[in-house]
Design an enzyme around this catalytic site. Sequence first.
Site, PDB file in Angstrom:
ATOM      1  CB  SER B 156      37.076  41.441  28.042  1.00 49.91           C
ATOM      2  OG  SER B 156      36.103  40.872  26.488  1.00 49.91           O
ATOM      3  CG  ASP B 321      42.057  36.560  24.632  1.00 47.30           C
ATOM      4  OD1 ASP B 321      41.932  35.426  24.051  1.00 47.30           O
ATOM      5  OD2 ASP B 321      42.008  37.237  25.621  1.00 47.30           O
ATOM      6  CG  HIS B 354      39.024  36.690  27.127  1.00 47.15           C
ATOM      7  ND1 HIS B 354      39.304  37.496  26.362  1.00 47.15           N
ATOM      8  CD2 HIS B 354      37.625  37.186  27.334  1.00 47.15           C
ATOM      9  CE1 HIS B 354      38.519  38.871  26.769  1.00 47.15           C
ATOM     10  NE2 HIS B 354      37.720  38.545  27.374  1.00 47.15           N
ATOM     11  CG  ASP B 355      37.412  33.460  31.388  1.00 43.11           C
ATOM     12  OD1 ASP B 355      37.003  34.107  31.181  1.00 43.11           O
ATOM     13  OD2 ASP B 355      36.942  32.266  32.304  1.00 43.11           O
TER      14      ASP B 355
END
Lengths: 386, 386
Positions: B156, B321, B354-355
């Site tokens: 990120s 994501d 995304h995590d």
Amino acid sequence: MRTDSVGIVERKTFTFAAPPGGLPLECGDTLGPVTLAYETYGALDPDCSNAVLILHALTGDSHAAGYRRPDDPRPGWWDMMIGPGKAFDTNRYFVICPNCLGGCMGSTGPSSVDPATGRPYGLSFPMITIGDMVRAQKALVDHLGIEKLLAVAGGSMGGMQALEWVTAYPDAVRAAIPIATAAQLSAQGIAFNEVGRQAIMADPNWNGGDYYGGDPPARGLAIARMIGHITYLSDESMRRKFGRRLQDRKELSYDFMTDFQVESYLHHQGSIFTERFDANSYLYITKAIDYFDLTDMGSRTLEDALSNVKASFLIIAFSSDWLYPARQNKEIADALRAHNLEVSYCVIESPLGHDAFLLEPGHQTHLISHFLNHIYTEHAHGRHDR
Amino acid sequence: MRTDSVGIVERKTFTFAAPPGGLPLECGDTLGPVTLAYETYGALDPDCSNAVLILHALTGDSHAAGYRRPDDPRPGWWDMMIGPGKAFDTNRYFVICPNCLGGCMGSTGPSSVDPATGRPYGLSFPMITIGDMVRAQKALVDHLGIEKLLAVAGGSMGGMQALEWVTAYPDAVRAAIPIATAAQLSAQGIAFNEVGRQAIMADPNWNGGDYYGGDPPARGLAIARMIGHITYLSDESMRRKFGRRLQDRKELSYDFMTDFQVESYLHHQGSIFTERFDANSYLYITKAIDYFDLTDMGSRTLEDALSNVKASFLIIAFSSDWLYPARQNKEIADALRAHNLEVSYCVIESPLGHDAFLLEPGHQTHLISHFLNHIYTEHAHGRHDR
């Protein structure tokens, strides 16, 4: 005025369910009297067989087509679809569009005056559901003398109401056109709605819903609208429309003012929304959307939920809609087909996300006009075009 | 303590750029003195060739691995990846993780005391960029006596910093592992960040950023965190994790309290976040993310932007994501390959959104440990494992 416009239109109202009776609600309360604001376009056939009920989304209203006055700069929210020669051809069909129960554009909602107190309901307004909205609409349709609707149609929450109509009143609907909708909102959709509600309720002006005498919670409502707006677009449409272009500047601001066009756009959308919409209505209607669930909280399958349905269906989804993804629209089509119902399911390729149903007339017009023509000429008993 | 843990760790600090010099910033201001909090794991080789710099995401900190005390219930945020025998094998590599400039976990940020006034900076803190964060990290790496990092790695915003490192200091990095990142944030990503900022700034407790003596804008920060959290998950992971299950109830509440598990989860995430994070840091760091743009606001192509890069790359994206979609990670890989650099690009299939980079150790460990082993044994001049 363009020749394909329904022209100048007028908002009507229908009031019913006066106390002590009232409209029974799913939450257990009753509400009355209930007023629905609505508009109509076109003329009802003598045998009342050409009526199409149009149902709006979260922030829509009864003004679906035409202009309010000769110098009105903007037509109704679905004017591209409703009018002479358009998808919902007003030369042929009688189109009715009510503002939903719980709304703030003429129908009874939390900003309405509670006759019992003489003050706006605020949070004393009972929680309403999609089922309640449809029950109120049924009263309006009965009042108009229509026993059987030719079709119910709507996108997003309007599609949920169309699905509720065919299950609650299977004999009162010949055909349904649910667009960009779902039999139940996803967890992600609930999450976005809840964050929007939290933003409204965190605004000190919200004051527990009791703000009608003072400043409304405009800042919280604007934030809720900004969140919603992101979900109505798509990653691709935002990239095409804004990219990373700066707003009225050539260099980064290095402060917390507006840098990017996408920020400016959201601020504007948030701001203008607060001029036309009531924050409490936003709370109530998003909750109605979250609660809607044809499977009754998982206690029955979608196929079981649709077992008494008799209508024919045109279901439309949009490829880039991630709020009501095609997958969820297809689930409805599959469950209906299991009952051997007449179902057309179409995914329109569009980069415009959920908002495509409000922005892409081309394919929708083609699909809907053919479908309605088929239903009208095959099933309706009224005058047929030749 | 597990044998694959780095054990009890200690936060260190490095302070530099004391006035009148100060750290020059991209916005034109200078900042000083600057403190970076950091942790290290493993031992630095005598020739300083085994150092790996780990860079955290928006709300991370320097505590990437191990435990702060023997009874600490939770290890650092990337403990699954850092430790003896793990992807970043501390038997072999010397791992450094600094808290970013602008943060609130020991490094200089808006909640730090401005020595010129004796009061917290608040909004008088200068706007910082990813470039500024990396310039401060370079001072730390120099201070540690490391001329050339074996690798920089992060997900990120950490991936953005890794990209900034290889372009700003091409001779100081052998390899980079950008994960779930982008050369520039999408319009949709900017939009979500801006709505989060608006939620914070709408909180009356925010008070123009000057709240350090009183109640912080916890409600606004919680809303910002809830918005962020939705974007870190995926539609599918939310469906799997929560679906439409109710929280501690069997029937709908018909009020505005918590009905669904997904709401309860978001409330909890929002609430606990406000206990550990500073709202002004959230404003500054999200703005740094929005501003990051290797193409310099479109004034050069990504390929041009990467023309001086010398590092080898492992770029990892995750299939679900949607905040930093695989497409944007692939753009980086393609631009690097145009310069004949050594580039591995992998999309890990995962429903976790995304995590996933914080939650899916399996494939990441495999990819990273092989890549680092290759870089270390081929390129580093230090002791090689046998």
